[in-house]
Write a protein that holds these residues in place. Structure first.
Motif, short mmCIF file in Angstrom:
data_model
loop_
_atom_site.label_atom_id
_atom_site.label_comp_id
_atom_site.label_asym_id
_atom_site.label_seq_id
_atom_site.Cartn_x
_atom_site.Cartn_y
_atom_site.Cartn_z
N CYS A 46 0.85 -1.19 0.00
CA CYS A 46 0.00 0.00 0.00
C CYS A 46 0.88 1.24 0.00
CB CYS A 46 -0.90 -0.01 1.24
SG CYS A 46 -2.02 1.40 1.32
N GLY A 47 0.43 2.26 -0.73
CA GLY A 47 1.16 3.53 -0.76
C GLY A 47 1.35 4.15 0.60
N SER A 48 0.45 3.83 1.54
CA SER A 48 0.56 4.39 2.89
C SER A 48 1.73 3.80 3.67
CB SER A 48 -0.75 4.17 3.65
OG SER A 48 -0.96 2.80 3.86
N GLU A 49 2.42 2.81 3.09
CA GLU A 49 3.59 2.23 3.77
C GLU A 49 4.89 2.92 3.39
OE1 GLU A 49 1.67 -2.22 4.26
OE2 GLU A 49 2.61 -1.66 2.36
N ARG A 50 4.79 3.98 2.61
CA ARG A 50 5.99 4.71 2.18
C ARG A 50 6.83 5.16 3.39
NH1 ARG A 50 7.51 7.13 -2.69
NH2 ARG A 50 5.61 6.50 -3.73
N GLY A 51 6.15 5.70 4.41
CA GLY A 51 6.85 6.17 5.61
C GLY A 51 7.58 5.04 6.31
N GLN A 52 6.94 3.89 6.44
CA GLN A 52 7.58 2.74 7.10
C GLN A 52 8.78 2.25 6.29
OE1 GLN A 52 3.85 0.49 7.23
NE2 GLN A 52 3.95 0.54 9.46
N PHE A 53 8.64 2.27 4.96
CA PHE A 53 9.71 1.77 4.08
C PHE A 53 10.94 2.67 4.18
CE2 PHE A 53 11.66 1.42 -0.21
CZ PHE A 53 11.86 0.04 -0.27
N TYR A 54 10.72 3.97 4.21
CA TYR A 54 11.87 4.89 4.20
C TYR A 54 12.34 5.27 5.59
CZ TYR A 54 11.49 5.15 -0.83
OH TYR A 54 11.48 4.80 -2.15
N ASN A 55 11.45 5.30 6.59
CA ASN A 55 11.85 5.72 7.93
C ASN A 55 12.14 4.54 8.87
OD1 ASN A 55 11.33 8.32 7.04
ND2 ASN A 55 9.21 8.26 7.73
N GLY A 56 11.65 3.36 8.50
CA GLY A 56 11.87 2.19 9.35
C GLY A 56 10.84 2.10 10.47
N THR A 57 10.67 0.91 11.03
CA THR A 57 9.71 0.70 12.13
C THR A 57 10.03 -0.63 12.82
OG1 THR A 57 7.40 0.28 12.68
CG2 THR A 57 8.08 -0.32 10.46
N VAL A 58 9.77 -0.70 14.12
CA VAL A 58 9.94 -1.98 14.83
C VAL A 58 8.69 -2.84 14.67
CG1 VAL A 58 11.58 -1.09 16.52
CG2 VAL A 58 9.13 -0.98 17.02
N THR A 174 -9.04 11.44 -9.60
CA THR A 174 -7.70 11.98 -9.79
C THR A 174 -6.69 11.05 -9.14
OG1 THR A 174 -8.15 13.44 -7.91
CG2 THR A 174 -8.38 14.38 -10.09
N GLY A 175 -5.79 10.52 -9.96
CA GLY A 175 -4.79 9.56 -9.52
C GLY A 175 -5.20 8.15 -9.87
N ALA A 176 -4.36 7.45 -10.64
CA ALA A 176 -4.68 6.09 -11.09
C ALA A 176 -3.80 5.06 -10.39
CB ALA A 176 -4.56 5.97 -12.61
N GLY A 177 -3.43 5.32 -9.14
CA GLY A 177 -2.78 4.30 -8.31
C GLY A 177 -3.82 3.26 -7.91
N PRO A 178 -3.44 2.33 -7.03
CA PRO A 178 -4.38 1.27 -6.66
C PRO A 178 -5.73 1.77 -6.14
CG PRO A 178 -2.18 0.69 -5.95
CD PRO A 178 -2.08 2.10 -6.49
N ILE A 179 -5.73 2.84 -5.35
CA ILE A 179 -7.01 3.34 -4.85
C ILE A 179 -7.82 3.98 -5.99
CG2 ILE A 179 -8.12 5.03 -3.32
CD1 ILE A 179 -7.13 2.69 -1.77
N GLY A 180 -7.15 4.74 -6.84
CA GLY A 180 -7.84 5.34 -7.99
C GLY A 180 -8.43 4.27 -8.90
N LEU A 181 -7.64 3.24 -9.17
CA LEU A 181 -8.14 2.13 -9.99
C LEU A 181 -9.32 1.45 -9.30
CD1 LEU A 181 -4.70 0.62 -11.06
CD2 LEU A 181 -6.29 1.88 -12.55
#
Ligand SMILES: [Zn+2]
Ligand SMILES: [Zn+2]
Length: 344
Positions: A46-58, A174-181
């Motif tokens: 999910c696009g909402s995981e961008r923060g976890q991917f770049y910032n890290g998380t336990v 507006t926006g054809a990502g997974p949610i837009g699709l």
């Protein structure tokens, strides 16, 4: 507690930050009262995981999970081996909003699966039974993840628009990502194949997929929203749904609305500036937010998924094993995918 023979530890992905994912050992949790343990079979990126991917998380991420019940705690009613999906929000079930069915607006939310509770990229996932939604064993669990963000979030947003505008005849996404699709596909499912859905993006790969799903694509690298809409014979729309979170997209969408039009903001992100008289008062337009969906919307979406499975599964374009999760994310961020699912 009732359990199958389970290992005591599991190897789960650990998001270190900077796009690095390796594997760590965590204990396999045991369900307490009211809880069930799932063996995860599929979890969508999910696009909402961008923060976890770049910032890290336990926390072990993953909030679009489907799996099979392999252990149950006391005070539960679910049979072992039951397949199903997990609602993201660990709602209380007793507050005023939960009692009225607004489980996405719980006033005493216990957590968010995959954000501050270990989620669906792990081998096993502990959830309150109330968040688990069973599906029939014949429904593939990768496709069952469509019930969550792709169908749940989008149908909820369309229903939000219908609260204000009960006779929707045209739509802009507006926006054809997974949610837009997903919005596009669910508009087709709800209103019929002939219903007009404009969909914008700057990624031609995603617009091609949108067109295959029946959308009217507008590539904003090549034209403006107004010109693109006119080229498709739609100078005004009844409802616009913004999945981009971009102020420019929201503003252009609002300008595209007809009188009585509704803008529904689904994508988190930037702001929106208004001139209230022309934007809202004179035209009686409305601007709504829409956050995830209510648990009680799942049964109707399951019925829609059963009916439209060959159409809706086109939104899933890539599948990876959990060992390839870092590569899966890197591909996903490049914008040339629909939904990407980790299978276990
Ligand atoms: Zn999501
Ligand atoms: Zn509640």
């Amino acid at each position: 507690m009732s359990v199958l023979a389970l290992p005591s530890v599991m190897h789960v992905p650990c998001f270190r930050g900077g796009g690095k994912i390796d594997f760590v050992e965590k204990p396999v949790p045991q369900p307490g009262p009211g809880q069930v343990l799932l063996q995860v079979k599929a979890n969508a990126l999910c696009g909402s995981e961008r923060g976890q991917f770049y910032n890290g998380t336990v926390t072990t991420p993953g909030h679009e999970a489907a799996g099979i019940v392999v252990a149950v705690g006391s005070e539960t009613h679910t049979a072992l081996h039951t397949p199903g999906v997990v609602f993201l929000m660990d709602f209380c079930g007793v507050c005023r909003n939960c009692q009225r069915g607004f489980t996405n607006q719980c006033l005493q939310k216990r957590g968010d699966m995959g954000f501050n509770r270990d989620g669906g990229y792990g081998v096993y996932m502990l959830v309150h039974e109330t968040l688990f939604f069973p599906v029939e064993p014949t429904l593939p669990l990768t496709e069952a993840t469509l019930l969550l963000d792709v169908m749940g979030t989008t149908v909820h947003a369309i229903h939000r628009a219908q609260l204000v505008h009960p006779d929707i005849q045209s739509m802009l996404v507006t926006g054809a990502g997974p949610i837009g699709l997903g919005v596009l596909a669910m508009a087709k499912v709800l209103f019929g194949a002939d219903f007009s859905v404009l969909i914008t993006d700057i990624a031609s790969w995603r617009l091609d997929l949108a067109e295959r799903l029946g959308g009217l694509p507008i590539n904003l690298k090549q034209t403006t929203l107004a010109d693109g809409a006119r080229d498709h014979g739609l100078s005004r729309c009844d409802v616009a749904l913004d999945t981009s979170g971009k102020e420019a997209a929201r503003r252009a969408a609002l300008d595209q609305l007809d009188k009585r039009g509704v803008l529904v903001c689904i994508g988190h992100g930037e702001g929106l500036s208004l001139t209230v008289s022309p934007d809202l008062i004179a035209t009686e337009r409305a601007i709504l937010g829409s956050e995830y969906f209510c648990y009680n919307e799942l049964p109707a979406n399951l019925e829609r998924l059963r009916t439209h499975l060959p159409y809706l599964r086109q939104i899933i374009t890539h599948r990876f094993g959990v060992n390839e999760i870092e590569a899966a994310f890197n591909l996903f961020w490049q914008g040339e995918t629909g939904k990407v699912v980790i299978e276990q």
